[in-house]
Scaffold this motif. Structure first.
Motif, PDB file in Angstrom:
ATOM      1  N   GLU A   1      43.900  49.191  42.651  1.00 23.12           N
ATOM      2  CA  GLU A   1      43.622  49.019  41.204  1.00 23.12           C
ATOM      3  C   GLU A   1      44.505  50.240  40.574  1.00 23.12           C
ATOM      4  O   GLU A   1      45.215  50.077  39.606  1.00 23.12           O
ATOM      5  CB  GLU A   1      42.378  48.996  40.913  1.00 23.12           C
TER       6      GLU A   1
ATOM      7  N   GLY B   1      47.958  49.521  40.654  1.00 25.29           N
ATOM      8  CA  GLY B   1      48.465  48.451  40.070  1.00 25.29           C
ATOM      9  C   GLY B   1      48.992  47.313  40.920  1.00 25.29           C
ATOM     10  O   GLY B   1      49.879  46.325  40.508  1.00 25.29           O
ATOM     11  N   THR B   2      48.765  47.628  42.400  1.00 26.73           N
ATOM     12  CA  THR B   2      49.077  46.401  43.201  1.00 26.73           C
ATOM     13  C   THR B   2      48.264  44.986  43.053  1.00 26.73           C
ATOM     14  O   THR B   2      46.931  45.225  43.006  1.00 26.73           O
ATOM     15  CB  THR B   2      48.721  46.924  44.420  1.00 26.73           C
ATOM     16  N   LYS B   3      49.105  43.936  42.829  1.00 26.60           N
ATOM     17  CA  LYS B   3      48.577  42.677  42.909  1.00 26.60           C
ATOM     18  C   LYS B   3      47.921  42.277  43.961  1.00 26.60           C
ATOM     19  O   LYS B   3      48.609  42.397  45.028  1.00 26.60           O
ATOM     20  CB  LYS B   3      49.383  41.896  42.167  1.00 26.60           C
TER      21      LYS B   3
ATOM     22  N   GLU C   1      46.683  38.968  46.353  1.00 32.01           N
ATOM     23  CA  GLU C   1      47.004  37.465  46.523  1.00 32.01           C
ATOM     24  C   GLU C   1      45.700  37.163  47.457  1.00 32.01           C
ATOM     25  O   GLU C   1      45.541  37.685  48.602  1.00 32.01           O
ATOM     26  CB  GLU C   1      48.375  37.115  47.352  1.00 32.01           C
TER      27      GLU C   1
ATOM     28  N   THR D   1      42.800  38.661  51.613  1.00 32.08           N
ATOM     29  CA  THR D   1      43.391  39.059  50.586  1.00 32.08           C
ATOM     30  C   THR D   1      44.973  39.612  51.388  1.00 32.08           C
ATOM     31  O   THR D   1      45.012  39.964  52.365  1.00 32.08           O
ATOM     32  CB  THR D   1      43.200  40.181  49.762  1.00 32.08           C
TER      33      THR D   1
ATOM     34  N   TRP E   1      41.268  35.478  41.800  1.00 29.84           N
ATOM     35  CA  TRP E   1      41.294  36.728  41.352  1.00 29.84           C
ATOM     36  C   TRP E   1      41.735  36.834  39.657  1.00 29.84           C
ATOM     37  O   TRP E   1      42.851  36.387  39.763  1.00 29.84           O
ATOM     38  CB  TRP E   1      42.172  37.764  42.386  1.00 29.84           C
ATOM     39  N   ASP E   2      41.216  37.511  38.981  1.00 33.34           N
ATOM     40  CA  ASP E   2      41.489  37.705  37.706  1.00 33.34           C
ATOM     41  C   ASP E   2      41.477  39.016  37.199  1.00 33.34           C
ATOM     42  O   ASP E   2      40.285  39.598  36.965  1.00 33.34           O
ATOM     43  CB  ASP E   2      40.255  36.850  36.848  1.00 33.34           C
ATOM     44  N   PRO E   3      42.601  39.884  37.391  1.00 34.85           N
ATOM     45  CA  PRO E   3      42.616  41.103  37.009  1.00 34.85           C
ATOM     46  C   PRO E   3      42.289  41.714  35.784  1.00 34.85           C
ATOM     47  O   PRO E   3      41.791  42.761  35.716  1.00 34.85           O
ATOM     48  CB  PRO E   3      44.113  41.637  37.567  1.00 34.85           C
TER      49      PRO E   3
ATOM     50  N   TRP F   1      39.572  43.896  38.327  1.00 31.39           N
ATOM     51  CA  TRP F   1      40.490  44.102  39.496  1.00 31.39           C
ATOM     52  C   TRP F   1      39.708  44.080  40.989  1.00 31.39           C
ATOM     53  O   TRP F   1      40.525  43.712  41.878  1.00 31.39           O
ATOM     54  CB  TRP F   1      41.135  45.497  39.389  1.00 31.39           C
TER      55      TRP F   1
END
Length: 174
Positions: A48, A51-53, A55, A85, A141-143, A147
């Protein structure tokens, strides 16, 4: 008293009855365990900050798994070993629509099986008629909302499945 313990000014009552002194290695302060950090496995909070997304494995949407049944009842058990993930995380919270939250943990990276076992632990004693939506539909997953957790989506019914006898017939005819 032996020469090793003469330097001590205070003696714990539990230790005073011992005839031998503790070994040198036991007296050393404990350091963090090396096994707790596997290469390529991350703390969700660190992701978080960076800022790594994240999946989610697409296989979770095809499991056709009932929340109150054993994880071993999944149609394709090979998917259970896959990471939940990408990138893999040590721990992730799974949030249900009505507010229930469970945590899936694995220091080597949370697998689909780890997530299903965490969910099953909450629902294993529930009867089918107690569950409004007993099947796992998948995770989201909804940041923007959170997050560090995944939303759990449920369905009223699972996908139609060929019985085990039908699967064996299909496999035997080929």
């Amino acid at each position: 008293m032996s020469a090793d313990t003469s330097d001590l000014t205070k003696v714990d009552s539990a230790v005073s009855g011992l005839s031998s002194s503790p070994t040198e290695s036991k007296m050393q302060p404990r350091s963090a365990r090396k096994s707790s950090s596997y290469p390529g496995v991350f703390n969700i909070n660190d992701l978080e900050k960076e800022g790594t997304k994240i999946e989610i494995a697409s296989e979770t949407q095809k499991l056709n798994w009932k929340l109150n049944e054993s994880v071993n009842n999944v149609d394709d058990p090979t998917v259970l070993k896959k990471m939940l993930t990408t990138p893999p995380v040590k721990k992730i919270d799974l949030h249900f629509p009505l507010g229930l939250e469970v945590s899936a943990r694995n220091l080597k990276g949370v697998t689909i099986k780890d997530a299903l076992e965490a969910i099953h632990k909450q629902f294993k004693k529930k009867a089918d008629d107690e569950l409004d939506a007993p099947y796992l539909k998948g995770f989201e997953w909804d940041p923007e909302e959170s997050w560090t957790r995944l939303k759990v989506h449920q369905a009223q019914s699972g996908a139609p499945v060929a019985s085990k006898k039908e699967k064996k017939k299909k496999g035997g005819d080929e």
